[in-house]
Write a protein that holds these residues in place. Sequence first.
Motif, PDB file in Angstrom:
ATOM      1  N   ASN A 175     -35.677 120.642  32.099  1.00  0.00           N
ATOM      2  CA  ASN A 175     -36.953 120.807  31.399  1.00  0.00           C
ATOM      3  C   ASN A 175     -37.712 121.980  32.021  1.00  0.00           C
ATOM      4  O   ASN A 175     -38.611 121.787  32.842  1.00  0.00           O
ATOM      5  CB  ASN A 175     -37.794 119.531  31.490  1.00  0.00           C
ATOM      6  N   PRO A 176     -37.352 123.204  31.642  1.00  0.00           N
ATOM      7  CA  PRO A 176     -38.014 124.368  32.250  1.00  0.00           C
ATOM      8  C   PRO A 176     -39.510 124.390  31.966  1.00  0.00           C
ATOM      9  O   PRO A 176     -39.949 124.073  30.861  1.00  0.00           O
ATOM     10  CB  PRO A 176     -37.298 125.558  31.591  1.00  0.00           C
ATOM     11  N   THR A 177     -40.265 124.752  32.989  1.00  0.00           N
ATOM     12  CA  THR A 177     -41.721 124.835  32.858  1.00  0.00           C
ATOM     13  C   THR A 177     -42.191 126.225  33.263  1.00  0.00           C
ATOM     14  O   THR A 177     -41.678 126.822  34.198  1.00  0.00           O
ATOM     15  CB  THR A 177     -42.406 123.769  33.727  1.00  0.00           C
ATOM     16  N   TRP A 178     -43.207 126.716  32.550  1.00  0.00           N
ATOM     17  CA  TRP A 178     -43.741 128.052  32.806  1.00  0.00           C
ATOM     18  C   TRP A 178     -45.080 128.011  33.528  1.00  0.00           C
ATOM     19  O   TRP A 178     -45.737 129.042  33.667  1.00  0.00           O
ATOM     20  CB  TRP A 178     -43.885 128.820  31.493  1.00  0.00           C
ATOM     21  N   GLU A 179     -45.479 126.815  33.972  1.00  0.00           N
ATOM     22  CA  GLU A 179     -46.809 126.686  34.574  1.00  0.00           C
ATOM     23  C   GLU A 179     -46.961 127.512  35.848  1.00  0.00           C
ATOM     24  O   GLU A 179     -48.049 128.011  36.148  1.00  0.00           O
ATOM     25  CB  GLU A 179     -47.119 125.217  34.861  1.00  0.00           C
TER      26      GLU A 179
END
Length: 281
Positions: free
Chosen positions: A57-61
């Motif tokens: 679940n890639p996150t860009w935060e």
Amino acid sequence: MEIKKRLVAGTPGRLLATLVMLALAIVMVMPFLWMISTSLKTPAEVFKYPIEWIPSNPTWEHHVKVWSGPNSFGTYYLNSLKISLIGMIGATFLSAFAAYGFARIEFKGRNGLFMLYLSMMMVPPQVLFVPKFIMFEWAGIYNTHWALILPAMFTIFGVFMLRQFFLSIPHEISESAFIDGAGHFRIFFRLILPLAKPALATLAIIDFSWHWNDYENALVFLIDEDLYTIPLGLQNFILENMVDYNGMMAAASAGIVPMIVVFAIGQRYIIQGLTNSAVKG
């Protein structure tokens, strides 16, 4: 028939060399891939074993955090681009002028003067910090970008590299131009520079990377945070986020992207320029 036998005989060695180089390339690129992967993970996934190279679940935060807030990397980027581009243009132009003089203009003591000039490369840059600090303070450019830009415009390596390239250009070209009435300035701008595009591009790319990654000079000569470059901004971010490993990797990714783009665009110029510069000494 003989050529075919040589190709067949050389195939195993060539194949082995290719496999070795491929293995070394994979080893070299793995830390970069891990950095990108970690920047897209959650904190809980950082120390997960075995390593999950592609986050589920890639996150860009973390990337958003780097580019937003009071210490945005946008300011650091603009500062680094300003210093690197101006320094690169100045260094390439001035190095070409000096290299032309050492390579194409005959004058007494030219080779001795050039060797003396090259000997300055043996002086450690750290030795010059105090003299440069005194000089910049006197000139009123301490704690400004000019303290990094002006010294960046003079590079001994650039003069040496371009001189080697200019020596490889046949003298008959400039001699015929002299016969037609052209002077040194016209020969330099109309003949030599167009022929030296690969070497000029190579020097520009190498010089840009030097200034982009320059940490020591920025640390010594810049105080105000709004003047910080990418290396100082990255160090500042790491000190403020000691346990935010995802954020650190996102910040490091942001700092290295321009270098990847520059080298991807100019790779063929680097190879051609360095090869031609080594033709004649």
